[in-house]
Write a protein that holds these residues in place. Structure first.
Motif, PDB file in Angstrom:
ATOM      1  N   ILE A  56       2.566   3.620  15.175  1.00 15.53           N
ATOM      2  CA  ILE A  56       3.814   3.754  14.402  1.00 15.53           C
ATOM      3  C   ILE A  56       3.851   2.625  13.500  1.00 15.53           C
ATOM      4  CG2 ILE A  56       6.352   3.706  14.276  1.00 15.53           C
ATOM      5  CD1 ILE A  56       5.224   5.961  15.719  1.00 15.53           C
ATOM      6  N   SER A  57       3.372   1.284  13.828  1.00 20.85           N
ATOM      7  CA  SER A  57       3.422   0.191  12.868  1.00 20.85           C
ATOM      8  C   SER A  57       2.529   0.505  11.829  1.00 20.85           C
ATOM      9  CB  SER A  57       3.013  -0.969  13.822  1.00 20.85           C
ATOM     10  OG  SER A  57       4.069  -1.303  14.578  1.00 20.85           O
ATOM     11  N   ILE A  58       1.113   0.967  12.354  1.00 21.51           N
ATOM     12  CA  ILE A  58       0.086   1.252  11.338  1.00 21.51           C
ATOM     13  C   ILE A  58       0.395   2.330  10.117  1.00 21.51           C
ATOM     14  CG2 ILE A  58      -2.348   2.206  11.142  1.00 21.51           C
ATOM     15  CD1 ILE A  58      -2.472  -0.351  11.850  1.00 21.51           C
ATOM     16  N   ALA A  59       1.180   3.278  10.772  1.00 20.21           N
ATOM     17  CA  ALA A  59       1.699   4.124   9.757  1.00 20.21           C
ATOM     18  C   ALA A  59       2.525   3.491   8.928  1.00 20.21           C
ATOM     19  CB  ALA A  59       2.294   5.402  10.410  1.00 20.21           C
ATOM     20  N   LEU A  60       3.581   2.753   9.318  1.00 22.78           N
ATOM     21  CA  LEU A  60       4.480   2.376   8.136  1.00 22.78           C
ATOM     22  C   LEU A  60       3.802   1.128   7.441  1.00 22.78           C
ATOM     23  CD1 LEU A  60       7.375   1.542  10.803  1.00 22.78           C
ATOM     24  CD2 LEU A  60       7.286   3.071   8.773  1.00 22.78           C
ATOM     25  N   LEU A  61       2.895   0.550   7.988  1.00 21.97           N
ATOM     26  CA  LEU A  61       2.158  -0.386   7.168  1.00 21.97           C
ATOM     27  C   LEU A  61       1.180   0.251   6.135  1.00 21.97           C
ATOM     28  CD1 LEU A  61       0.660  -3.376   9.462  1.00 21.97           C
ATOM     29  CD2 LEU A  61       2.324  -3.447   7.598  1.00 21.97           C
ATOM     30  N   GLY A  62       0.679   1.183   6.266  1.00 19.65           N
ATOM     31  CA  GLY A  62      -0.135   2.103   5.599  1.00 19.65           C
ATOM     32  C   GLY A  62       0.902   2.842   4.195  1.00 19.65           C
ATOM     33  N   LEU A  63       2.020   3.238   4.661  1.00 16.35           N
ATOM     34  CA  LEU A  63       2.929   3.755   3.577  1.00 16.35           C
ATOM     35  C   LEU A  63       3.291   2.468   2.641  1.00 16.35           C
ATOM     36  CD1 LEU A  63       5.357   5.947   5.724  1.00 16.35           C
ATOM     37  CD2 LEU A  63       3.715   6.647   3.950  1.00 16.35           C
ATOM     38  N   GLY A  64       3.420   1.355   3.254  1.00 15.78           N
ATOM     39  CA  GLY A  64       3.636   0.331   2.329  1.00 15.78           C
ATOM     40  C   GLY A  64       2.455  -0.170   1.728  1.00 15.78           C
ATOM     41  N   ALA A  65       1.390  -0.333   2.021  1.00 17.59           N
ATOM     42  CA  ALA A  65       0.106  -0.625   1.487  1.00 17.59           C
ATOM     43  C   ALA A  65      -0.079   0.455   0.143  1.00 17.59           C
ATOM     44  CB  ALA A  65      -1.214  -0.661   2.558  1.00 17.59           C
ATOM     45  N   GLY A  66       0.143   1.605   0.367  1.00 13.73           N
ATOM     46  CA  GLY A  66       0.117   2.505  -0.753  1.00 13.73           C
ATOM     47  C   GLY A  66       1.241   2.188  -1.807  1.00 13.73           C
ATOM     48  N   GLY A  67       2.134   1.722  -1.459  1.00  9.39           N
ATOM     49  CA  GLY A  67       3.339   1.363  -2.470  1.00  9.39           C
ATOM     50  C   GLY A  67       2.650   0.188  -3.248  1.00  9.39           C
ATOM     51  N   VAL A  68       2.059  -0.941  -2.504  1.00  8.33           N
ATOM     52  CA  VAL A  68       1.330  -1.913  -3.318  1.00  8.33           C
ATOM     53  C   VAL A  68       0.246  -1.501  -4.152  1.00  8.33           C
ATOM     54  CG1 VAL A  68       0.127  -4.303  -2.815  1.00  8.33           C
ATOM     55  CG2 VAL A  68       2.128  -3.735  -1.375  1.00  8.33           C
ATOM     56  N   PHE A  69      -0.659  -0.676  -3.625  1.00  9.23           N
ATOM     57  CA  PHE A  69      -1.512  -0.322  -4.377  1.00  9.23           C
ATOM     58  C   PHE A  69      -1.257   0.549  -5.489  1.00  9.23           C
ATOM     59  CE2 PHE A  69      -5.502   2.545  -5.358  1.00  9.23           C
ATOM     60  CZ  PHE A  69      -6.432   1.505  -5.555  1.00  9.23           C
TER      61      PHE A  69
END
Length: 802
Positions: A56-69
């Motif tokens: 769950i944490s990795i999924a949320l971090l992945g979504l956030g990292a996509g926004g940063v990128f």
């Protein structure tokens, strides 16, 4: 010029096809959340239950990292039309999903705290994060390019997530874990087809769709793609006679040499299928083995009593009760694969139709829900080594949490006993006791509440051998009334004839051990305050029975080498590690970028902090509800899917309505105020409502859940899209020639990063202070968001007009 480039040249064309775009967003969200939920189920099998939370944490971090990128590399995407770019990203996701599945199934990760094991775990999690990164990239770009459609896009996003919750249970039941993950790839292809406008891209997506569907069909029996490594060990599939997945667990039947057949749950917990005729078991190895285990003391004391057995599994306690002469045995098993598919269908002959005997009554339900719904009274309520080792998104301790071991639960067990009835609870115990000792603590507090002032004569504690570091079964027998001399004599005679057993406490023979000391103290709280482990009674507000490490022990690494206890104790380390990673991620993605040059002022930072507060608030409230509804709905998986489905669906509806109801973004204070009031009200009234209605039939429970959550979720869906609209409006007020940054991508990223941190904080708060305080903290985070709205809109007013 900058504004035109940011939105891409074909903005009018994109706005002309809203249905296809909404379908694309909804399907992408459906694919992502289905992948997330099915990965938690798969991680629970191939790793351990507490690692599932990291998915769950990795999924949320992945979504956030996509926004940063999306923000950092925004110049690279300007030359691409929105819909072709989205279609390409969805196709990439569909291709990556089977690759992620292969990585998860083929990378061996154990509980060893070694550098090599950490690298393997890192590789698995990084690979698992890539699809979520691409999804976050999609949503950030679309939200930033078409801000006028934010409410509809966010509504489609939440609706897709709600559909994933609705689909997860039936898909896991019918397709299994690996195939459900592959189906997430199918949905990603469907999203690509919704976005695609180029015939070539449509042909590519169609081809991938055919391949994935063919792969799912070929793997229907699980022979092609299945678990290779589990808990770091290469599985010997030659033992496996039968395997099946459902939303609760993966269950298989193994032929274990001459020992018989065992039901193995999530490649970890196991229970043997009884292969004995109760009418002919006298003098057999089955009688010798089963009557030489601690739970047999209940059968010695009540050989002809009526039994309620919670979690009967392969029928160990059922066989022992029937063979000793019980006229009525009620088994309450939550997993239909075990209760029906294995014990009453596929292996019914092997088990001598034990679960189909006229005096055996099997109910596929949660133990407490069944007891609440029945008026029956029993002589014995029995639980033997019952755990919920299955994954949920509620946190690292969602599984070591168990509502079967709370003071309220024990009171219900005592209430369903006849006047001289007893409960028989068997747990693992160690050289320095804590699990069975905590059972005594909980039972003592329940007896106190029932009016027993000093229950010293109401307990017996029986072990199978001497306590050691690895753990042995210990049975705690707690009676509503005092044990009689005749009952003690019967137990002594049984111990003399079964020398493997020994007593740790009997009313007339207290020993020099923690069990006797606790019972003699008659005060479990005072005893626990000075004991090495946390053995205080647990209640429904903080049902973390298996979490026995005190903070001081954790800091000094004590207790981390204690055999079976290792599973829970490593979960402590995982929880702390995730909290640290979450804090670092928030600093790296929020504070550091804002400090060194996003082009934002102090006021802009305050604006983005609004989205951090919203992310924290939503996830904390959601997790508190998931934990609170575990007891009401009967299982962590049901609580997860029902609560998240209802909140996402209603929040999606609120997002769609928000533009109409809140045309002025300054009005966002209204839903925020209402949310705060309702959440605080639920702190006081929700526990009583759920415990009062826990005995309802499951369909009625779903209706009650909807009535409690949908209105609140509707308003919880408004603050985020309304804030994004305010941010977009502020952006449009800037000069087209200004060297500016688009804050929408950052808002998306910050919301996701805050959700990661909030998911961990919610569990930390629940463990330390209980679920009521956790829910109150969610209300406090919404209050913070309410205060930050002033800064958000002041920024807009202060910006120069273009």
């Amino acid at each position: 010029m900058t504004e035109t480039l940011l939105l891409s040249p074909s903005r009018s064309q994109q706005s002309a096809a809203p249905v296809a775009m909404l379908a694309g967003i909804g399907l992408s969200s459906l694919s992502a959340l289905l992948l997330e939920l099915s990965l938690t189920r798969l991680f629970s099998v191939v790793l351990f239950y507490h690692f599932a939370f990291l998915a769950i944490s990795i999924a949320l971090l992945g979504l956030g990292a996509g926004g940063v990128f999306a923000y950092v590399a925004r110049a690279r995407f300007l030359k691409y039309e929105t819909r072709p770019l989205m279609a390409l990203l969805c196709v990439m996701n569909a291709i990556l999903v089977p690759l992620v599945l292969e990585v998860v199934l083929h990378v061996p990760v154990s509980l060893e705290l070694t550098g090599a094991n950490f690298l393997r775990l890192t590789a698995m999690y990084v690979a698992s994060a890539v699809p979520f990164f691409l999804t976050g990239l999609q949503f950030s770009i679309v939200f930033a390019r078409l801000p006028e459609n934010i409410s509809r896009f966010y509504g489609a996003d939440l609706a897709g997530g709600a559909a994933a919750c609705l689909a997860t249970v039936p898909l896991l039941d019918h397709l299994g874990g690996p195939n459900t993950i592959l189906f997430a790839g199918v949905l990603a292809v469907c999203a690509a087809l919704a976005w695609a406008i180029n015939p070539g891209m449509k042909r590519v997506a169609g081809s991938i769709l055919v391949v994935l569907l063919a792969l799912i069909a070929a793997n229907h029996s699980g022979k092609l793609i299945d678990v290779i490594y589990a808990k770091g060990v290469l599985r010997d599939r030659s033992w496996v006679e039968f395997s099946r997945w459902n939303a609760i667990s993966r269950v298989e039947v193994d032929q274990q040499g001459n020992s018989g057949k065992a039901v193995v749950i999530d490649a970890d917990a196991s229970t043997y299928i009884m292969n004995a005729d109760p009418a002919k078991w006298q003098g057999t190895v089955w009688e010798r083995n089963l009557m030489s285990s601690p739970p047999a003391v209940a059968n010695v004391l009540r050989p002809h009593g009526d039994y309620a057995i919670i979690g009967p599994g392969g029928g160990v306690d059922v066989l022992r009760a029937v063979a000793n002469g019980s006229p009525s045995v009620t088994g309450i098993e939550i997993n239909p694969i075990i209760a029906t598919t294995i014990m009453r269908e596929r292996y019914a002959d092997y088990a001598y139709h034990l679960y189909e005997r006229p005096n055996v009554h099997i109910h596929v339900r949660d133990g407490r829900s069944y007891l609440r719904s029945t008026k029956e009274r029993f002589d014995v309520v029995q639980m033997t080594l019952v755990d919920t080792w299955a994954s949920t998104a509620a946190g690292a301790f969602a599984l070591s949490e168990n509502n079967l071991y709370t003071v309220e639960a024990f009171r219900e067990y005592f209430d369903h006993l006849r006047p001289d009835g007893m409960i028989a609870i068997t747990r693992w115990e160690f050289r320095q006791p804590r699990e069975a000792l905590r059972v005594v603590s909980v039972a003592m507090e329940a007896l106190h509440e029932l009016g027993v002032k000093n229950p010293a004569a109401n307990f017996m504690v029986i072990s199978q051998g001497d306590l050691n570091e690895d753990g042995i079964p210990v049975a705690v027998i707690a009676k509503k009334s005092a044990f009689t001399p005749e009952e003690e004599a019967a137990v002594r005679a049984h111990l003399e004839s079964h020398t493997q057993l020994s007593s740790l406490y009997m009313p007339s023979e207290p020993r020099n051990n923690p069990f006797s000391q606790l019972i003699a103290s008659n005060d479990p709280y005072a005893f626990a305050a000075h004991y090495a482990y946390n053995v205080t009674p647990v209640d429904d507000n903080a049902p973390f029975f298996f979490f026995t490490l005190k903070p001081g022990e954790l800091l000094h690494h004590k207790g981390l080498d204690q055999g079976i206890d290792w599973k829970v104790n490593v979960g402590v380390a995982v929880l702390g590690m995730v909290l640290i990673i979450s804090i670092i991620a928030v600093i790296a993605f929020l504070l550091f970028p804002l400090a060194i040059g996003t082009g934002g002022s102090h006021e802009q930072a305050s604006s983005l902090l609004y989205f951090v507060a919203i992310g924290l608030a939503y996830i904390i409230v959601e997790i508190a509800f998931i934990q609170r509804f575990v007891l009401f709905l009967g299982h962590p998986t049901y609580a997860l899917t029902v609560v998240v489905f209802l909140l996402l669906l209603s929040s999606g509806a609120g997002s769609l309505i928000s533009r109409r109801w809140l045309p002025q973004t300054r009005s966002v204070w209204r839903p925020l105020t209402l949310i705060i009031v309702v959440v605080l009200a639920y702190v006081f009234i929700l526990p009583a409502i759920l415990i009062h209605l826990v005995g309802l039939p499951f369909p009625l429970k779903l209706l009650v859940s909807a009535a409690l959550l949908v209105p609140l979720g509707f308003f919880m869906g408004m603050p985020f899209p309304t804030g994004l609209r305010a941010l977009a409006n502020k952006s449009l007020q800037k000069s087209a020639t200004a060297d500016r940054s688009n804050a929408v991508e950052w808002a998306w990223a910050m919301n996701a990063a805050a959700s990661v941190m909030g998911s961990v904080l919610a569990i930390v708060i629940a463990i330390q202070f209980g679920l009521n305080v956790t829910l109150a903290c969610g209300a406090a985070a919404y209050l913070l968001a309410l205060l930050l709205t002033q800064s958000l809109h002041r920024n807009m007013a202060d910006e120069p007009q273009p």
